[in-house]
Design an enzyme around this catalytic site. Sequence first.
Site, PDB file in Angstrom:
ATOM      1  N   LYS A   1       0.814  -1.219   0.000  1.00  0.00           N
ATOM      2  CA  LYS A   1       0.000   0.000   0.000  1.00  0.00           C
ATOM      3  C   LYS A   1       0.847   1.268   0.000  1.00  0.00           C
ATOM      4  O   LYS A   1       0.492   2.249  -0.640  1.00  0.00           O
ATOM      5  CB  LYS A   1      -0.961   0.006   1.178  1.00  0.00           C
ATOM      6  CG  LYS A   1      -0.315   0.074   2.547  1.00  0.00           C
ATOM      7  CD  LYS A   1      -1.369   0.023   3.646  1.00  0.00           C
ATOM      8  CE  LYS A   1      -0.752   0.042   5.028  1.00  0.00           C
ATOM      9  NZ  LYS A   1      -0.051   1.272   5.347  1.00  0.00           N
ATOM     10  N   THR A   2       1.987   1.251   0.737  1.00  0.00           N
ATOM     11  CA  THR A   2       2.823   2.453   0.768  1.00  0.00           C
ATOM     12  C   THR A   2       3.412   2.725  -0.611  1.00  0.00           C
ATOM     13  O   THR A   2       3.541   3.879  -1.035  1.00  0.00           O
ATOM     14  CB  THR A   2       3.946   2.301   1.816  1.00  0.00           C
ATOM     15  OG1 THR A   2       3.367   1.981   3.078  1.00  0.00           O
ATOM     16  CG2 THR A   2       4.736   3.596   1.948  1.00  0.00           C
TER      17      THR A   2
ATOM     18  N   GLU B   1      -4.368   3.772   6.116  1.00  0.00           N
ATOM     19  CA  GLU B   1      -5.026   3.095   7.246  1.00  0.00           C
ATOM     20  C   GLU B   1      -6.427   3.671   7.480  1.00  0.00           C
ATOM     21  O   GLU B   1      -6.827   3.955   8.608  1.00  0.00           O
ATOM     22  CB  GLU B   1      -4.175   3.213   8.517  1.00  0.00           C
ATOM     23  CG  GLU B   1      -2.760   2.686   8.400  1.00  0.00           C
ATOM     24  CD  GLU B   1      -2.679   1.164   8.331  1.00  0.00           C
ATOM     25  OE1 GLU B   1      -3.743   0.508   8.254  1.00  0.00           O
ATOM     26  OE2 GLU B   1      -1.561   0.624   8.350  1.00  0.00           O
TER      27      GLU B   1
ATOM     28  N   GLN C   1      -8.470  -5.406   8.872  1.00  0.00           N
ATOM     29  CA  GLN C   1      -7.480  -4.995   9.866  1.00  0.00           C
ATOM     30  C   GLN C   1      -7.997  -3.849  10.736  1.00  0.00           C
ATOM     31  O   GLN C   1      -7.212  -3.085  11.301  1.00  0.00           O
ATOM     32  CB  GLN C   1      -6.173  -4.582   9.185  1.00  0.00           C
ATOM     33  CG  GLN C   1      -5.488  -5.732   8.449  1.00  0.00           C
ATOM     34  CD  GLN C   1      -4.130  -5.344   7.913  1.00  0.00           C
ATOM     35  OE1 GLN C   1      -3.158  -5.198   8.651  1.00  0.00           O
ATOM     36  NE2 GLN C   1      -4.044  -5.178   6.606  1.00  0.00           N
TER      37      GLN C   1
ATOM     38  N   ARG D   1       1.574 -10.851  10.411  1.00  0.00           N
ATOM     39  CA  ARG D   1       2.865 -10.190  10.708  1.00  0.00           C
ATOM     40  C   ARG D   1       4.031 -11.077  10.292  1.00  0.00           C
ATOM     41  O   ARG D   1       5.167 -10.605  10.170  1.00  0.00           O
ATOM     42  CB  ARG D   1       2.999  -9.889  12.208  1.00  0.00           C
ATOM     43  CG  ARG D   1       1.978  -8.955  12.845  1.00  0.00           C
ATOM     44  CD  ARG D   1       1.776  -7.694  12.053  1.00  0.00           C
ATOM     45  NE  ARG D   1       0.659  -7.858  11.133  1.00  0.00           N
ATOM     46  CZ  ARG D   1       0.421  -7.055  10.094  1.00  0.00           C
ATOM     47  NH1 ARG D   1       1.237  -6.043   9.841  1.00  0.00           N
ATOM     48  NH2 ARG D   1      -0.609  -7.260   9.297  1.00  0.00           N
TER      49      ARG D   1
END
Length: 687
Positions: A33-34, A216, A246, A623
Amino acid sequence: MAEAPSTLNPAQLEAVNHLHSPCLVLAGAGSGKTRVITHKIARLLQAGLKPDQIAAITFTNKAAQEMRERARSLIGARAAKHLVIATFHSLGVRMLREDGECMGLKPKFSILDADDVLGVLRDAGGTTDPKVARRWQWTISLWKNQGLNWEQAEAAAADADEQVAARVMKLYHERLAAYQAVDFDDLIGLPLKLLQTNEAARLKWRRQLRHVLVDEYQDTNATQYDVLKEIVGPDGVFTAVGDDDQSIYGWRGATIENLKRLPQDYPTLKVIPLEQNYRSTAAILNAANNVIALNPKIFQKKLWSDLGEGEPVRLVECDQEEHEAERAVARIQGIRANATGAYTGTTDWKDFAILYRANHLSRKLEEALRKAQIPYKVSGGQSYFDRAEIKDLCAWLRLLVNQDDDPAFLRAVTTPKRGIGHTTLGALGEFAGKWKVSLFEALFKESLAAALSAKAIGSLHEFGRYVNDLEHRARHTVGAEEAKPMLMEWLKDIGYEQFLYDGEENEKVAAARWNNVVDFVDWIAKRCGGQVEADGSAQVEIERKSVLDVAQTISVILSLAERGDEQDMVTLSTLHASKGLEWPHVVLVSINEGTLPFQRDEEEMTAERLEEERRLMYVGITRARNTLLVSTLLRQKRGREVRKALPSRFIAEMKLDERTVKEDPREKLKALRAEFAARAAAAKPAV
């Protein structure tokens, strides 16, 4: 060199090129996403927007810094310098600094931290009980994040306690207004009020920020969503990047309803799912997908990976917490001792994380890691400098260095109390706001006599003279041998030790807090120098500094103390604090009913809470990059009792193959050690 758009997959490329209408990018865990956000910034610049017309909003300063660095490498330092990359709160500060005067705020208004707020609330509500004040603080914060004022909160109060909290909220805000101060929640609520009530400000910010990207997005609360709507206007040229799977911060006001509202408020919304995961193996993703599939979906997506099947997800059953901690440590040692296959290249402690649902679960893990001499850090744990007593003293030191520091003034003048009440401080704040000066500078204005009584002015002047005298002493006190006596005399002057004992019901707690203060004094004195220390074969005297010199570096020292992300240590972290992070090897511990999903005895588990707990499990699983171990307890301590424990329902939902996943890491480590011993023996030359 900038990364070429050809490195983007088709879904990422579609998101980057969608420029002229509302866009929701459903960014699954590890889906890049970044990269999408930074490439979209580059694409917007290519389409003709100026850097300062683009705003990228994140939720943490760390995430903002990472995004800024990525943007700099992609579009160059000159363009990146003018981008608006900020948290919601820092953007709110900017808006209020520029336009807050029309709401009665001076440009240099004070921002109170959580401890400062607690002090004002205790005063406003007339309580000396910190637990009561903290409940008020939490309740008022939730109301403000829902966009409620005190009258609306009182009308919506569920019981008598909430009605009291609503009335305290009214008194609290009267004090903030008088002090020319805001709290953390006001940095969202006040900009919203500004945009809703001031057309000139609203049009200004809409012209300024032509495209807004929100990272987010699933973590936004109702007030933040309304701020976004006011900035982007009815055309809604924005890009929201988030993942409904999330959304784990409902307990602090975030609402998944904001995702549901988007297609209703913006019918032309383009939804683009990012489903390719670049982080985890297929085995890990399958477990994650199986768990989250049981939650109702707002938007459909399913993660996949081309990184191969990978190591199966492992499950271990442990007798109690001590046994579980030993097994977690053995797992880490076993992977490091056998750095082949899925473990290839694993030599650093920082490649490992142990994650848990609640902070108290770290204690046994810390004991086991210390026993094994494994370095570790507790992510999100309380910093030494976050202790209330240390922040009290830092406020005094900050005021010596900068007398225009209004939050430091408010904390120092009331800690300990010296007969200067909220009425006096409120009148002083109004006077300072009118003349656009700091609170300290306002003390000595001749015209203050028109706003305050002679008695109040006398008390304020006494405090001001004491601060000036203390600053003089701090400036001329040089070296450790002079610094400690001067600092201890200061603490005696203000009665700080007695203040700590008066404020605690437990004498041991008060004594521990005073010991922290004495340690802090030693810490400052040592930095004043003059000691002789060994440097190899030579004796070197540390450069002498004044107490004021050291006070001037407090903010730098604090920032350095909070660093350490690159240290080679195992990470211990709650699941909430782990969001946004990743490690090659992850251990999830105490995955039991009552712990995850969390549920107190006799407490009803609502469907909404269960869904959020399931999302938390999903976050924990995703994670992990290469290996994942899930640990469950057979027996669990609850107070002084040891009870039979049930494995979490989420373990069954993962659909693991029990024939292949159960293991005892201690036995595996024994076998590895035996194998290494046999190899060493075989390598010895025959005698």
